[in-house]
Scaffold this active site. Structure first.
Site, mmCIF file in Angstrom:
data_model
loop_
_atom_site.group_PDB
_atom_site.id
_atom_site.type_symbol
_atom_site.label_atom_id
_atom_site.label_comp_id
_atom_site.label_asym_id
_atom_site.label_seq_id
_atom_site.Cartn_x
_atom_site.Cartn_y
_atom_site.Cartn_z
ATOM 1 N N ASP A 32 0.846 -1.196 0.000
ATOM 2 C CA ASP A 32 0.000 0.000 0.000
ATOM 3 C C ASP A 32 0.885 1.250 0.000
ATOM 4 O O ASP A 32 1.886 1.319 0.729
ATOM 5 C CB ASP A 32 -0.894 -0.035 1.250
ATOM 6 C CG ASP A 32 -2.038 0.954 1.168
ATOM 7 O OD1 ASP A 32 -3.196 0.515 1.161
ATOM 8 O OD2 ASP A 32 -1.769 2.181 1.131
ATOM 9 N N ASN A 88 -12.848 -3.073 3.126
ATOM 10 C CA ASN A 88 -13.788 -1.962 3.239
ATOM 11 C C ASN A 88 -14.788 -2.075 2.088
ATOM 12 O O ASN A 88 -14.390 -2.198 0.926
ATOM 13 C CB ASN A 88 -13.047 -0.628 3.169
ATOM 14 C CG ASN A 88 -12.098 -0.443 4.341
ATOM 15 O OD1 ASN A 88 -12.358 -0.935 5.431
ATOM 16 N ND2 ASN A 88 -10.991 0.235 4.116
ATOM 17 N N HIS A 101 -10.426 -5.124 -3.079
ATOM 18 C CA HIS A 101 -9.078 -5.402 -2.569
ATOM 19 C C HIS A 101 -9.178 -5.781 -1.102
ATOM 20 O O HIS A 101 -10.112 -5.378 -0.408
ATOM 21 C CB HIS A 101 -8.149 -4.201 -2.757
ATOM 22 C CG HIS A 101 -8.703 -2.921 -2.209
ATOM 23 N ND1 HIS A 101 -9.629 -2.162 -2.909
ATOM 24 C CD2 HIS A 101 -8.508 -2.293 -1.033
ATOM 25 C CE1 HIS A 101 -9.964 -1.108 -2.187
ATOM 26 N NE2 HIS A 101 -9.311 -1.166 -1.035
ATOM 27 N N HIS A 103 -7.031 -5.708 2.442
ATOM 28 C CA HIS A 103 -5.859 -5.192 3.156
ATOM 29 C C HIS A 103 -5.320 -6.278 4.088
ATOM 30 O O HIS A 103 -6.097 -6.894 4.830
ATOM 31 C CB HIS A 103 -6.251 -4.015 4.059
ATOM 32 C CG HIS A 103 -6.776 -2.812 3.350
ATOM 33 N ND1 HIS A 103 -6.016 -1.682 3.134
ATOM 34 C CD2 HIS A 103 -7.998 -2.539 2.832
ATOM 35 C CE1 HIS A 103 -6.753 -0.765 2.515
ATOM 36 N NE2 HIS A 103 -7.969 -1.257 2.323
HETATM 37 P P1 5GP Z 1 -9.657 1.518 0.600
HETATM 38 O O1 5GP Z 1 -9.702 2.833 1.349
HETATM 39 O O2 5GP Z 1 -10.397 1.624 -0.712
HETATM 40 O O3 5GP Z 1 -10.074 0.324 1.407
HETATM 41 O O4 5GP Z 1 -8.128 1.244 0.286
HETATM 42 C C1 5GP Z 1 -7.453 1.808 -0.776
HETATM 43 C C2 5GP Z 1 -5.986 1.710 -0.425
HETATM 44 O O5 5GP Z 1 -5.257 1.803 -1.616
HETATM 45 C C3 5GP Z 1 -5.501 2.817 0.503
HETATM 46 O O6 5GP Z 1 -4.916 2.228 1.656
HETATM 47 C C4 5GP Z 1 -4.484 3.587 -0.347
HETATM 48 O O7 5GP Z 1 -3.362 3.984 0.410
HETATM 49 C C5 5GP Z 1 -4.091 2.573 -1.397
HETATM 50 N N1 5GP Z 1 -3.763 3.123 -2.705
HETATM 51 C C6 5GP Z 1 -4.516 4.041 -3.409
HETATM 52 N N2 5GP Z 1 -3.939 4.269 -4.610
HETATM 53 C C7 5GP Z 1 -2.829 3.489 -4.665
HETATM 54 C C8 5GP Z 1 -1.822 3.287 -5.659
HETATM 55 O O8 5GP Z 1 -1.829 3.891 -6.746
HETATM 56 N N3 5GP Z 1 -0.844 2.398 -5.371
HETATM 57 C C9 5GP Z 1 -0.805 1.702 -4.189
HETATM 58 N N4 5GP Z 1 0.214 0.845 -4.003
HETATM 59 N N5 5GP Z 1 -1.732 1.877 -3.222
HETATM 60 C C10 5GP Z 1 -2.737 2.757 -3.456
#
Ligand code: 5GP
Ligand code: ZN
Length: 142
Positions: A32, A88, A101, A103
């Site tokens: 992440d 999430n 996705h 985590h």
């Molecule tokens: P969500 O909030 O949708 O559950 O998680 C999205 C996650 O993706 C966040 O923790 C954010 O830091 C990560 N993230 C968003 N864009 C990118 C990216 O372009 N590359 C990587 N490696 N992580 C990303």
């Protein structure tokens, strides 16, 4: 199915580079960009699904075994003592990228602390009513 406007489709399928710790025919697992702790990983299916409610059963069946594999590797490789597996689902749950996705967040004895919910209170009557509302809304998937 790939979505041309989806950043995680591009990362999962190699069109945009990312720090990859595991890849197979169905998934890419990356670090992440905004880690909650050292080694915070994201399991990305190569196929596009908006969230867990849209996931195919074939991909869904592979997610938890892969999460366990990654979590064990975080403990062995980084000295983490535990890990959280988080999905999430929906904006109000904190989902910001609408490509499913998972985590995998390593936890360490000395932190960092990561916010969790504060236990609330309820009553047997409220629990019975709430359970009835949910069980009555479960689709018959047999
Ligand atoms: P969500 O909030 O949708 O559950 O998680 C999205 C996650 O993706 C966040 O923790 C954010 O830091 C990560 N993230 C968003 N864009 C990118 C990216 O372009 N590359 C990587 N490696 N992580 C990303
Ligand atoms: Zn996508």
């Amino acid at each position: 199915m790939k979505d041309d406007n989806c950043i995680f489709c591009k990362i999962a399928n190699g069109a945009i580079p990312a720090a990859t710790l595991y890849e197979d025919d169905d998934f890419r697992v990356i670090l992440d960009l905004g880690p909650a702790s050292r080694g915070h990983a994201l399991i990305l299916p190569k196929e596009h699904f908006a969230d867990v409610t849209q996931l195919s059963s074939e991909v869904a069946a592979k997610v938890l075994p892969l999460a366990a594999k990654i979590g064990k590797a975080q403990m062995k490789g980084l000295g983490a003592t535990a890990f959280n597996v988080v999905m999430n689902t929906g904006k109000d749950a904190g989902q910001t990228v609408f490509h499913f996705h998972t985590h995998i967040i390593p936890r360490y004895a000395d932190g960092p602390s990561i916010a969790a919910w504060k236990p609330g209170t309820t009553t047997p009557e409220e629990m019975a009513e709430t359970a009835g509302l949910i069980s009555g809304a479960i689709d018959d998937q047999a």
